[in-house]
Design an enzyme around this catalytic site. Structure first.
Site, PDB file in Angstrom:
ATOM      1  N   ARG A  54       3.605 -18.182  -0.752  1.00  0.00           N
ATOM      2  CA  ARG A  54       3.793 -16.746  -0.470  1.00  0.00           C
ATOM      3  C   ARG A  54       2.652 -16.215   0.390  1.00  0.00           C
ATOM      4  O   ARG A  54       2.870 -15.396   1.294  1.00  0.00           O
ATOM      5  CB  ARG A  54       3.895 -15.962  -1.795  1.00  0.00           C
ATOM      6  CG  ARG A  54       4.276 -14.504  -1.579  1.00  0.00           C
ATOM      7  CD  ARG A  54       4.646 -13.808  -2.872  1.00  0.00           C
ATOM      8  NE  ARG A  54       3.504 -13.633  -3.773  1.00  0.00           N
ATOM      9  CZ  ARG A  54       3.591 -13.082  -4.977  1.00  0.00           C
ATOM     10  NH1 ARG A  54       4.766 -12.661  -5.442  1.00  0.00           N
ATOM     11  NH2 ARG A  54       2.524 -12.950  -5.736  1.00  0.00           N
ATOM     12  N   LYS A 153       2.058  -9.266   0.870  1.00  0.00           N
ATOM     13  CA  LYS A 153       1.097  -8.813  -0.146  1.00  0.00           C
ATOM     14  C   LYS A 153      -0.181  -8.450   0.600  1.00  0.00           C
ATOM     15  O   LYS A 153      -1.134  -9.234   0.680  1.00  0.00           O
ATOM     16  CB  LYS A 153       0.872  -9.929  -1.170  1.00  0.00           C
ATOM     17  CG  LYS A 153       1.002  -9.421  -2.606  1.00  0.00           C
ATOM     18  CD  LYS A 153       1.040 -10.511  -3.607  1.00  0.00           C
ATOM     19  CE  LYS A 153       0.209 -10.178  -4.830  1.00  0.00           C
ATOM     20  NZ  LYS A 153       0.409  -8.886  -5.465  1.00  0.00           N
ATOM     21  N   GLU A 186      10.675  -1.240  -7.940  1.00  0.00           N
ATOM     22  CA  GLU A 186       9.793  -2.023  -8.816  1.00  0.00           C
ATOM     23  C   GLU A 186       8.792  -1.071  -9.453  1.00  0.00           C
ATOM     24  O   GLU A 186       8.927   0.140  -9.341  1.00  0.00           O
ATOM     25  CB  GLU A 186       9.090  -3.121  -8.014  1.00  0.00           C
ATOM     26  CG  GLU A 186       8.242  -2.583  -6.865  1.00  0.00           C
ATOM     27  CD  GLU A 186       7.550  -3.676  -6.056  1.00  0.00           C
ATOM     28  OE1 GLU A 186       7.398  -4.789  -6.561  1.00  0.00           O
ATOM     29  OE2 GLU A 186       7.146  -3.391  -4.918  1.00  0.00           O
TER      30      GLU A 186
END
Ligand code: PXG
Length: 293
Positions: A54, A153, A186
């Site tokens: 990721r 991220k 989320e």
């Protein structure tokens, strides 16, 4: 962690007091960088390959060319854990764009910097796992993936921090974030799941959530435990009227929530399926991973 804490910084293990980066680093000036939050249990790093994959995807998406291979980043992570003699804890891996001028242009930055911190973790109190959390819906919305993909991220977490401030002001620890259409995306640092009539549901990542590593673990666990799980767009109504609800994240693991905006979810207690998944998660987390001994 004590002052003897060791930090991995650009290829060297240094003391915490020596671990410094430039004020001209674009990670600091613009939040131009990426990170991963990783857990280790019983001397093994949990889902390390998935986190590194990721991280490299985040780098690719922001056109950041990394001078390390995945294998080197994995080795650096293991070396940091060893240098701190940790068996259980939290690993923060950060890559910044590097030092540059006082302008946005990332092409003018030198090579990216990477640092890795391995520390003890501050967990939610055990009673929150037993009794469940209370949540609010935050007024701060998740930005549309068309402006910045939630999959990156990035070092710019202001959107989530604004929402976290709302949670703290309301006296709760987490909050639901909606996307611009009003659909559930989320939480500020966790993914959301509900259970309705025996089926587990979570919003598709296209609704604005990070493709959480722990979220994926829940898909795996549901399969091995024989629980049906589906992705479904949801509004707050679906959560208010759910039978059970829980959150997932590297820090929180799997944690039930029992109230949203003062509506009790189900009977207001953590549900049986949530508890089953918490138990299954803990068993899995303590039985697999990349060894660091
Ligand atoms: N959504 C967001 C916005 C996150 O930042 C998750 C979901 C859950 O993803 P993972 O891959 O962890 O299952 C995250 C992850 C912290 C902390 O210090 C936050 C995260 C991870 C580790 C630590 O609060 N967020």
């Amino acid at each position: 962690m004590s002052d003897t804490q060791k930090i991995w910084l650009d290829g060297e293990i240094v003391d915490k007091s020596e671990a410094k980066i430039s004020v001209f680093d674009h990670g600091l000036l613009y939040g131009d960088g990426i990170f991963e939050g990783i857990r280790m249990y019983s001397g093994r790093v949990f889902r390390l390959t998935e986190h590194i994959d990721r991280l490299f995807d985040s780098a690719k998406a922001i056109l950041m060319k990394l001078p390390w291979t995945k294998e080197e980043v994995i080795q650096a992570t293991v070396d940091t854990v060893k240098a701190n003699s940790l068996t259980d804890g939290y690993i923060r891996l950060v890559i910044t764009r590097g030092t540059g001028g006082l302008g946005l242009n990332p092409y003018l930055c030198e090579t990216p910097s990477m640092f890795i911190i391995a520390a003890n973790i501050q967990l939610y109190p055990e009673e929150n796992y037993e009794n469940g959390l209370e949540l609010i819906t935050c007024a701060t919305r998740r930005p549309t993936p068309a402006s910045l993909s939630p999959q990156v991220k990035s070092l710019n977490y202001l959107n989530n921090i604004m929402a976290k401030i709302e949670c703290i002001q309301a006296g709760v620890m987490e909050g639901i974030m909606l996307n611009e259409q009003g659909l559930v995306a989320e939480c500020t640092g966790d993914n959301v799941f509900i259970l309705k009539r025996g089926v587990v549901y979570t919003p598709p990542i296209a609704d604005g959530s990070l493709d959480g590593i722990t979220r994926q673990v829940i898909f795996d666990l549901c399969e091995s435990e024989g629980i049906v799980i589906k992705e479904k767009s949801m509004t707050r109504y679906d959560i208010y009227t759910a039978d059970e609800a829980f959150l997932t994240g590297t820090a929180a693991e799997v944690i039930p929530f029992v109230k949203l905006d003062q509506r009790e979810i189900g009977d207001g207690k953590p549900g049986a399926i949530s508890q089953q998944l918490i138990t299954a998660f803990r068993k899995l987390a303590n039985s697999e991973g990349t060894p660091c001994v």
